[in-house]
Structures are given as structure tokens and as C-alpha cells.
Scaffold this active site. Structure first.
Site, PDB file in Angstrom:
ATOM      1  CB  THR A   4      -0.861   0.012   1.283  1.00 19.66           C
ATOM      2  OG1 THR A   4      -1.552  -1.222   1.332  1.00 19.66           O
ATOM      3  CG2 THR A   4      -1.876   1.134   1.262  1.00 19.66           C
ATOM      4  N   GLY A   5       0.821   1.997  -1.059  1.00 19.87           N
ATOM      5  CA  GLY A   5       1.687   3.170  -1.150  1.00 19.87           C
ATOM      6  C   GLY A   5       0.927   4.417  -0.760  1.00 19.87           C
TER       7      GLY A   5
ATOM      8  CD  GLU B  95       1.587   9.919  -5.217  1.00 21.53           C
ATOM      9  OE1 GLU B  95       1.337  10.983  -5.769  1.00 21.53           O
ATOM     10  OE2 GLU B  95       2.638   9.303  -5.364  1.00 21.53           O
ATOM     11  CB  ALA B  96      -0.731   3.692  -6.524  1.00 20.94           C
TER      12      ALA B  96
ATOM     13  CB  VAL C 142       1.692  -2.354  -5.923  1.00 22.39           C
ATOM     14  CG1 VAL C 142       2.237  -3.269  -7.019  1.00 22.39           C
ATOM     15  CG2 VAL C 142       2.098  -0.908  -6.218  1.00 22.39           C
TER      16      VAL C 142
ATOM     17  CE  LYS D 236       2.336   3.369  -8.682  1.00 27.03           C
ATOM     18  NZ  LYS D 236       3.657   3.967  -8.882  1.00 27.03           N
TER      19      LYS D 236
ATOM     20  CG  ASP E  66       9.620  10.302  -5.790  1.00 29.67           C
ATOM     21  OD1 ASP E  66      10.325  10.861  -4.925  1.00 29.67           O
ATOM     22  OD2 ASP E  66       8.643   9.576  -5.505  1.00 29.67           O
TER      23      ASP E  66
ATOM     24  CG  ASP F  72       6.772   5.587  -7.543  1.00 29.13           C
ATOM     25  OD1 ASP F  72       5.736   5.882  -8.160  1.00 29.13           O
ATOM     26  OD2 ASP F  72       6.993   5.939  -6.372  1.00 29.13           O
TER      27      ASP F  72
HETATM   28  N1  LIG Z   1       6.689  -4.201 -10.957  1.00 37.30           N
HETATM   29  C1  LIG Z   1       6.813  -4.457  -9.660  1.00 37.30           C
HETATM   30  N2  LIG Z   1       7.250  -5.676  -9.240  1.00 37.30           N
HETATM   31  C2  LIG Z   1       7.377  -5.940  -7.915  1.00 37.30           C
HETATM   32  N3  LIG Z   1       7.067  -5.076  -6.938  1.00 37.30           N
HETATM   33  C3  LIG Z   1       6.632  -3.842  -7.287  1.00 37.30           C
HETATM   34  C4  LIG Z   1       6.491  -3.475  -8.655  1.00 37.30           C
HETATM   35  N4  LIG Z   1       6.029  -2.203  -8.710  1.00 37.30           N
HETATM   36  C5  LIG Z   1       5.904  -1.804  -7.440  1.00 37.30           C
HETATM   37  N5  LIG Z   1       6.260  -2.780  -6.567  1.00 37.30           N
HETATM   38  C6  LIG Z   1       6.244  -2.716  -5.096  1.00 37.30           C
HETATM   39  O1  LIG Z   1       5.251  -1.780  -4.715  1.00 37.30           O
HETATM   40  C7  LIG Z   1       5.837  -0.682  -4.018  1.00 37.30           C
HETATM   41  C8  LIG Z   1       5.123   0.604  -4.377  1.00 37.30           C
HETATM   42  O2  LIG Z   1       5.293   0.880  -5.747  1.00 37.30           O
HETATM   43  P1  LIG Z   1       5.517   2.359  -6.254  1.00 37.30           P
HETATM   44  O3  LIG Z   1       6.715   2.946  -5.604  1.00 37.30           O
HETATM   45  O4  LIG Z   1       5.479   2.321  -7.740  1.00 37.30           O
HETATM   46  O5  LIG Z   1       4.159   3.054  -5.746  1.00 37.30           O
HETATM   47  P2  LIG Z   1       3.895   4.293  -4.766  1.00 37.30           P
HETATM   48  O6  LIG Z   1       2.443   4.466  -4.639  1.00 37.30           O
HETATM   49  O7  LIG Z   1       4.692   5.448  -5.209  1.00 37.30           O
HETATM   50  O8  LIG Z   1       4.446   3.783  -3.414  1.00 37.30           O
HETATM   51  P3  LIG Z   1       5.288   4.598  -2.339  1.00 37.30           P
HETATM   52  O9  LIG Z   1       4.380   5.611  -1.781  1.00 37.30           O
HETATM   53  O10 LIG Z   1       5.675   3.503  -1.371  1.00 37.30           O
HETATM   54  O11 LIG Z   1       6.465   5.183  -3.096  1.00 37.30           O
HETATM   55  C9  LIG Z   1       7.312  -0.719  -4.387  1.00 37.30           C
HETATM   56  O12 LIG Z   1       8.134  -0.178  -3.385  1.00 37.30           O
HETATM   57  C10 LIG Z   1       7.576  -2.191  -4.570  1.00 37.30           C
HETATM   58  O13 LIG Z   1       7.825  -2.779  -3.307  1.00 37.30           O
HETATM   59 MG   LIG Z   2       7.367   4.679  -4.719  1.00 34.26          MG
END
Ligand SMILES: Nc1ncnc2c1ncn2[C@@H]1O[C@H](COP(=O)(O)OP(=O)(O)OP(=O)(O)O)[C@@H](O)[C@H]1O
Ligand SMILES: [Mg+2]
Length: 304
Positions: free
Chosen positions: A85-86, A88-89, A91, A109, A233, A250
Site C-alpha cells: 500500500t503506497g 498514492e497507489a 500495488v 498498480k 522522485d 514509480d
Molecule cells: N513491478 C513491480 N514488481 C514488484 N514489486 C513492485 C512493482 N512495482 C511496485 N512494486 C512494489 O510496490 C511498491 C510501491 O510501488 P511504487 O513505488 O510504484 O508506488 P507508490 O504508490 O509510489 O508507493 P510509495 O508511496 O511507497 O512510493 C514498491 O516499493 C515495490 O515494493
Molecule cells: Mg514509490
């Protein structure tokens, strides 16, 4: 069958008040003949038919499609659980497979609308970008509910476009499989058992390993700059390491360093972040010195 080690996403369960037909067809392509429903009913609850054919040509990854990618229309997507759980998104881990046939793991995502995000990076990054319909940009500027949903769709589209461009340029990024609304489906970077590759921030590389990762990062950032782009970023949280190979993730905010008035600033910040992380870990014996990275990238991007 879904791997029992992974939890299903709540909310996918059918509502008891819902008509039986709606229950059965909820996650399926329309145009399934009624008499075929029994055949498709074999899908376990929570699965959906592969969304591959729902993405238009421009919303699918660049060809030739990788050999591992399941593109058969008979494939179904099984959600195996949430990877992360990020801010903004979220996964999710998906398995796309033909029943009884081949399958592949994918990362989905899903962007939340801006009302449900914990971090807002909508302003500076979008400078210099065109939004096609002015009605859409007005709704987005007013932050109406529809406008907020459109922003999430825009971020998904922006990440997919950046990944497609970078993948074709040979930058190590996950293969962008498709984009559908607020969901970007990516190559899963990790093990066949569904364990995601660790982020660089989770590792403590030293010596030759550290230098090898730095060299890969410099090469990737130089290629980005040569294409007039900055990650926007860059941090050890947005780099995955799989079997010694560095993968950039990301990228919704990938910045056009020429069109965006703050482009050079983002390029320098990315370079400084990367250099600081590697310097702090005692980098030595690498090709380029951390202090030289900003100049190297500016030269590649043909900025003064
Ligand atoms: N293609 C992928 N394969 C495996 N794991 C992934 C992949 N894309 C994303 N993840 C996992 O999901 C997490 C979040 O992805 P991402 O950084 O793209 O999203 P985010 O919403 O920006 O998250 P954050 O707020 O944590 O930066 C990554 O840190 C990674 O652990
Ligand atoms: Mg990220």
C-alpha cells in the site's frame, strides 16, 4: 487456485442483494453469451477475465510482446494479494493464466483518486504538460469528484507512457503490460513464488556489489537524460534489486527536463539523491564519481 499464503482483497465478495446474473458477470467481459455462463462460472470467486483485450492498442505495452506475457483471451486474472500500500497507489500481485495452461505473474498498480491519497505531487510535475480537453482540465483544477478521478487516470496514463518510452530506450524498468483507467499492469519483478524483489533501501550492499549497482544506476539515468527525462522522485525506495539487477520503478512523475520549467531542478535533485545514498555507503571503485553525476546528466540532456 489462489495461493493460500496471500489474502484476498476484501470488497471483491458479492453482495447478497445483487441479482445472480450480476454476481456472475461482475468481473467478466460483456458480450459473453448467456448459455456460455456455465462454462465461465468455473472461475473461482474474485477472479476476473484477463483485461488484456479491454486495453486499446495504444494502451498496451510496446511490441514485440515479451515471450513470458500471457496474451491469450481465454486467460483469467487471479488476484493473489496486495504487494504494497503506497501513498498514492496500491500495488497488487496478479496471476494471469489460461486455465490448465501457461501463466505469468503481474503487478497491478491502482491509483487512488486524490481524495484518498496521502501525498500530493500534482502541481509542479504537471507544468508543461498538455491536457487534451479543456473541460477536463477545468474539472481537475476545481478538484470536483470527477476531476479527482481524472487526475488518477492521468497519473496512470503518465506512468504507462513513461514506462513504455523508457522500456523502448533500454532503461531497466518493468515491462508496461497495459493501462486501463486508474490501473497500470506491469511486469512483476520478483520470484516465481510471488516474493517481490527488495528495494535498494532494504539492502546493505557494499564493495563490488555497491559499485556494480551504482554503475547500473548511472547508465540508466544517463539514458533517461539523453531522452530529455528525469525520474523526478529518485530514491533508494524507487529502485528494486533483482538478482543483482537494478530496476527503476514509480515513474508517473517522470519529468520532461526541457518542457517543464523546473526540469533542470528535478534532474539535479535526482542526481543529488542518488549520489548522496551511494556516497553515504562508502562507494569506491565505480566508473563515475558521485559528485560528477549532476554535470554528466545535464550534459546528456544538453542543458548548460
Ligand atoms: N513491478 C513491480 N514488481 C514488484 N514489486 C513492485 C512493482 N512495482 C511496485 N512494486 C512494489 O510496490 C511498491 C510501491 O510501488 P511504487 O513505488 O510504484 O508506488 P507508490 O504508490 O509510489 O508507493 P510509495 O508511496 O511507497 O512510493 C514498491 O516499493 C515495490 O515494493
Ligand atoms: Mg514509490
Amino acid at each position: 487456485m489462489p495461493d493460500p499464503a496471500f489474502r484476498r482483497r476484501p470488497g471483491r465478495r458479492c453482495d447478497d442483494d445483487e441479482p445472480a446474473f450480476a454476481k456472475r458477470s461482475r468481473h467478466r467481459r460483456s458480450l459473453i453469451p448467456l448459455d456460455a455462463l456455465d462454462a465461465v462460472d468455473g472461475l473461482p470467486e474474485g477472479d476476473r477475465w484477463s483485461t488484456w483485450d479491454q486495453s486499446a492498442a495504444g494502451e498496451r505495452g510496446p511490441g514485440p510482446y515479451p515471450h513470458w506475457l500471457v496474451t491469450e483471451l481465454a486467460a483469467a486474472d487471479t488476484e493473489l494479494g496486495i504487494l504494497k500500500t503506497g501513498k498514492e497507489a496500491d500495488v497488487y500481485l496478479l496471476r494471469r493464466g489460461v486455465p490448465g495452461g501457461r501463466s505469468c505473474l503481474l503487478a497491478a498498480k491502482r491509483y487512488r483518486d486524490s481524495g484518498h491519497r496521502m501525498f500530493h505531487r500534482d502541481s509542479g510535475y504537471l507544468e508543461g504538460r498538455r491536457v487534451r480537453a479543456s473541460r477536463d482540465s477545468r474539472a481537475m483544477a476545481r478538484r470536483t469528484e470527477a476531476g479527482r478521478a481524472m487526475i488518477a487516470v492521468q497519473w496512470a496514463g503518465a506512468e504507462f507512457a513513461a514506462l513504455s518510452r523508457l522500456y523502448q530506450a533500454g532503461v531497466p524498468v518493468p515491462y508496461p503490460v497495459q493501462v486501463l483507467g486508474t490501473e497500470v499492469i506491469l511486469e512483476f519483478i520478483g520470484e516465481p513464488d510471488g516474493t517481490a524483489a527488495p528495494r535498494l533501501a532494504d539492502l546493505r550492499p557494499a564493495g563490488r556489489d555497491l559499485a556494480a549497482l551504482w554503475d547500473q544506476l548511472v547508465a540508466a539515468m544517463v539514458t533517461l537524460a539523453r531522452h530529455g527525462l528525469a525520474h523526478g522522485d529518485m530514491s533508494a525506495y524507487n529502485l528494486l534489486v533483482h538478482d543483482g539487477r537494478l530496476v527503476l520503478i514509480d515513474l508517473p512523475q517522470a519529468v520532461d527536463v526541457i518542457a517543464n520549467p523546473r526540469g533542470p531542478e528535478y534532474l539535479d535533485r535526482d542526481a543529488a539523491n542518488a549520489a548522496a545514498w551511494f556516497s553515504a555507503r562508502g562507494l569506491h571503485g565505480a566508473g563515475a564519481a558521485p559528485a560528477d553525476l549532476p554535470g554528466l546528466l545535464r550534459a546528456e540532456a544538453r542543458l548548460g
